[in-house]
Design a protein around this motif. Structure first.
Motif, mmCIF file in Angstrom:
data_model
loop_
_atom_site.group_PDB
_atom_site.id
_atom_site.type_symbol
_atom_site.label_atom_id
_atom_site.label_comp_id
_atom_site.label_asym_id
_atom_site.label_seq_id
_atom_site.Cartn_x
_atom_site.Cartn_y
_atom_site.Cartn_z
ATOM 1 N N VAL A 37 0.939 -1.195 0.071
ATOM 2 C CA VAL A 37 -0.173 -0.043 -0.080
ATOM 3 C C VAL A 37 1.138 1.151 -0.074
ATOM 4 N N VAL A 57 -9.840 -6.024 -3.129
ATOM 5 C CA VAL A 57 -9.402 -5.415 -2.028
ATOM 6 C C VAL A 57 -10.431 -4.560 -1.272
ATOM 7 N N ARG A 58 -10.590 -4.921 0.052
ATOM 8 C CA ARG A 58 -11.665 -4.406 0.862
ATOM 9 C C ARG A 58 -10.926 -3.590 2.116
ATOM 10 N N VAL A 59 -11.615 -2.332 2.511
ATOM 11 C CA VAL A 59 -11.306 -1.619 3.631
ATOM 12 C C VAL A 59 -12.379 -1.322 4.474
ATOM 13 N N LYS A 67 -14.513 -0.977 -1.522
ATOM 14 C CA LYS A 67 -13.548 -2.102 -2.175
ATOM 15 C C LYS A 67 -13.076 -1.551 -3.401
ATOM 16 N N TYR A 89 -6.352 1.311 9.833
ATOM 17 C CA TYR A 89 -7.360 0.458 8.955
ATOM 18 C C TYR A 89 -6.646 -0.847 8.613
ATOM 19 N N LEU A 91 -6.573 -3.306 5.619
ATOM 20 C CA LEU A 91 -6.853 -3.935 4.074
ATOM 21 C C LEU A 91 -6.708 -5.267 3.927
ATOM 22 N N SER A 93 -7.251 -8.148 1.114
ATOM 23 C CA SER A 93 -7.066 -8.421 -0.342
ATOM 24 C C SER A 93 -7.561 -10.242 -0.332
ATOM 25 N N THR A 102 -3.724 -9.669 4.408
ATOM 26 C CA THR A 102 -4.188 -8.607 5.311
ATOM 27 C C THR A 102 -3.244 -7.616 5.336
#
Ligand SMILES: [Zn+2]
Ligand SMILES: [Zn+2]
Ligand SMILES: [Zn+2]
Ligand SMILES: [Zn+2]
Length: 355
Positions: A37, A57-59, A67, A89, A91, A93, A102
């Motif tokens: 990142v 990818v989600r956060v 995402k 946070y 992240l 994947s 993560t």
């Protein structure tokens, strides 16, 4: 020596075999998984990075999850709402539905963020660029702290458990030793301001009555040795009751009076024994002009002549002095005087005032 070499050789042979047959340990596998990142600064609206191609990818930020899908080269951009410095946070994947990897993301301050504090706080903290130095001046003492290399977090706690106070100066020095920020922060510390209002004593007058009373006092009077008459008292009574002889009369002429020292202007002459009696009576001798002298009373054996020829002399006698009832005005306090503290407003040591 020979034996040890053999063992190492055997071990490396076994490892090579495991790679060949694809039975890798989890750790080895994870290291090869990609999720990087770019640094996320405060107020950023996107998170950029790289992961396995086509991964999602989600956060989660707040209650919502944002995402994005990585492209063929693995690049992704997650659009997010503005984020604040110091936030953390995670992240995640995903390869399809399976969690792939993560990574924790820290939101980095662009310049300097000072967390909220009050003048009573025992420490001050905030965020700046990672590894920058923060110089905080509190009450003429400077504290130097290095911001965290990961998060940029810094915290200064004054010595001896002292409070931060209203004003702090903060300098930020970058990794090359150059001062990049110099700022002063003031937090008002409003303290109550009072004035003193004086209230006078309040009260009223009351009429207080002192009843009449009799007092027994001792006096030297002329007393008859024969009949016991208090001659001085009898004479006093004759003055009080105006029963002394009104002269001249048929037995005692003006000429007789003049012979005794009486004059038209001055009235009867008075002597020490008269003045002593007037004093005892509490009367003004000036008002006694027509009262014949005590000597005349004695020579006559009393105005009624009863004690004519009786021996008499000075004796101590008890005399009752009557005091009339009196009233007086007495001040009664309803409310003592007092000083009242009245709140005027609030003032900070910088001079700022608040109603
Ligand atoms: Zn102030
Ligand atoms: Zn006062
Ligand atoms: Zn007598
Ligand atoms: Zn009385």
């Amino acid at each position: 020596m020979r034996r040890r070499k053999l063992t190492i050789g055997l071990l490396s042979m076994m490892m090579a075999a495991s790679v060949a047959f694809g039975i890798q340990g989890n750790d080895v596998h994870a290291a090869s998984k990609k999720l990087s990142v770019n640094r996320v600064y405060e107020n950023a609206t996107r998170i950029n990075g790289k992961t396995r191609k086509k991964n999602i990818v989600r956060v989660k930020i707040g209650k919502k999850t944002y995402k994005a899908k990585a492209n063929k080269k693995g690049k992704f951009t997650v659009k997010i709402p503005r984020v604040a410095a110091g936030k953390k946070y995670t992240l995640k994947s995903y390869k399809g539905k399976k969690l792939y990897k993560t990574k924790k993301v820290y939101v980095i301050a662009k310049k300097l963020k000072i967390n909220k504090y009050t003048p009573n706080s025992k420490s001050i903290s905030g965020y700046t660029r990672p590894s920058y130095k923060v110089k905080v001046k509190i009450a003429s003492k400077t504290y130097v702290k290095k911001a965290s290399a990961v998060t940029g977090y810094w915290k200064v706690k004054p010595d001896n458990n002292k409070k931060i106070g209203t004003t702090v100066s903060v300098k930020v020095v970058n990794t090359k030793g150059k001062t990049v920020i110099e700022t002063k922060k003031h937090v008002h510390d409003y303290k109550a301001v009072y004035k003193t209002v004086h209230h006078d004593e309040a009260g009223h007058y009351e009429t207080v009555e002192a009843p009449a009373w009799d007092e027994t006092v001792q006096r030297r009077h002329q007393v008859c040795f024969v009949c016991g008459r208090d001659k001085t008292q009898d004479f006093i009574d004759s003055i009080n009751n105006k029963t002394y002889p009104q002269l001249p009369n048929e037995y005692f002429t003006i000429d007789d009076m003049k012979e005794q020292g009486w004059t038209e202007e001055a009235g009867w002459p008075h002597y020490n024994s008269d003045y002593a009696i007037y004093k005892e009576m509490g009367v003004n001798p000036e008002d006694m002009k027509d009262v014949p002298p005590f000597g005349m009373y004695l020579a006559s054996g009393g105005w009624d002549g009863h004690c004519d020829g009786h021996n008499y002399g000075s004796q101590t006698v008890d005399v009752t002095v009557h005091h009339e009832a009196t009233t007086k005005q007495v001040w009664k306090v309803d409310q003592k005087s007092y000083d009242e503290k009245v709140l005027v407003g609030y003032k900070c040591d910088c001079g700022s005032v608040k109603e």
